[in-house]
Every structure is written in C-alpha cells, then in structure tokens.
Design a protein around this motif. Structure first.
Motif, short mmCIF file in Angstrom:
data_model
loop_
_atom_site.label_atom_id
_atom_site.label_comp_id
_atom_site.label_asym_id
_atom_site.label_seq_id
_atom_site.Cartn_x
_atom_site.Cartn_y
_atom_site.Cartn_z
N TRP A 265 36.98 10.89 11.98
CA TRP A 265 37.99 10.85 10.93
C TRP A 265 37.62 11.68 9.71
O TRP A 265 38.46 12.44 9.22
CB TRP A 265 38.31 9.40 10.55
N MET B 79 38.02 15.37 10.73
CA MET B 79 39.42 15.77 10.81
C MET B 79 40.02 15.96 9.42
O MET B 79 40.61 16.99 9.13
CB MET B 79 40.25 14.69 11.53
N PHE B 80 39.87 14.96 8.58
CA PHE B 80 40.55 14.96 7.29
C PHE B 80 39.92 15.96 6.32
O PHE B 80 40.57 16.89 5.85
CB PHE B 80 40.54 13.55 6.69
N ALA C 158 39.70 16.23 16.26
CA ALA C 158 41.00 15.57 16.39
C ALA C 158 41.26 15.10 17.81
O ALA C 158 42.11 14.22 18.03
CB ALA C 158 42.10 16.51 15.93
N CYS D 10 45.64 14.42 12.52
CA CYS D 10 45.06 13.28 11.80
C CYS D 10 46.16 12.36 11.28
O CYS D 10 46.06 11.13 11.42
CB CYS D 10 44.20 13.79 10.65
#
Length: 118
Positions: free
Chosen positions: A59, A62-63, A37, A105
């Motif tokens: 991404w 993070m997600f 992040a 995020c």
C-alpha cells in the motif's frame, strides 16, 4: 608545419542535451508502483498468497510511489520542454504508470470499503 590546438577546441558545445535522470526515476518509480499494485490480487488465490506483502509494503509503495512518480515525471517533462533534458517520452511514461498505480490503489480501497462487514 604542426599547429597547436587551442584550448577552446575542447569547449565547443556538441548540441547534445543531457539525459533526463528525473524522467528515468519517474519511470522506475512508476514501474515499482504498478508491480506493487498487483500484489493485493494474490489474496484471491490460496496457492500464491503473499499477504505479508499486502500491508506494510504494497500500500505505501502504490500510494506514495504513485505520487512521487507523478511529481518526478512532471519535473522531467518541464526539464525536457525547457531544453535541459532529452528524453521527454520517458518522463511521460513514468507519469502514466504512476497514474495507473494510483488508479489501481483507489480501486483497491473502494473494493475494500464496499466489501467491509457492516
């Protein structure tokens, strides 16, 4: 004189619970998601710009890392409450770090949506 040990002497439960491997996994995934992040922040500095990592690595880490960390943490907390695991705190910290990564995020997504050219 000498007593023979019975085979049941080794089968006595010690009262110790096993470790919470699921909780440790949640902690590791939460740490990785929080570190990921921070990578989009490097786009603001030209000297340490690691933009190739911002898209395909950061991404999803993070997600999906945040979601997987929360799920693993919840499983670890449940195992600790049932008595199958011993380290409740590790699972709770894993949940917290994963939630922090998901919040960051969402913040990055909101920042990118508001700064998009219209």
């Amino acid at each position: 004189m000498s007593e023979a040990l019975s085979s049941t002497a080794h089968d006595v439960p010690t009262g110790r619970k096993s470790g919470n491997c699921i909780g440790v996994a949640a902690l590791v995934v939460g740490i990785a998601a929080c570190v990921a992040a921070l990578f989009p922040m490097t786009a603001f500095f030209d000297a340490i710009n690691v933009l190739p990592l911002n898209g395909p690595v950061t991404w999803p880490t993070m997600f999906f890392g945040g979601i997987i960390g929360v799920v693993l943490g919840v499983i670890g907390v449940r195992r600790a409450h049932v008595g199958k695991a011993s380290n409740l705190t590790t699972a709770k910290v894993g949940i917290a770090l994963s939630l922090i990564a998901l919040i960051i995020c969402a913040g990055w997504v909101a920042l990118n949506l508001t700064s998009a050219p219209s």
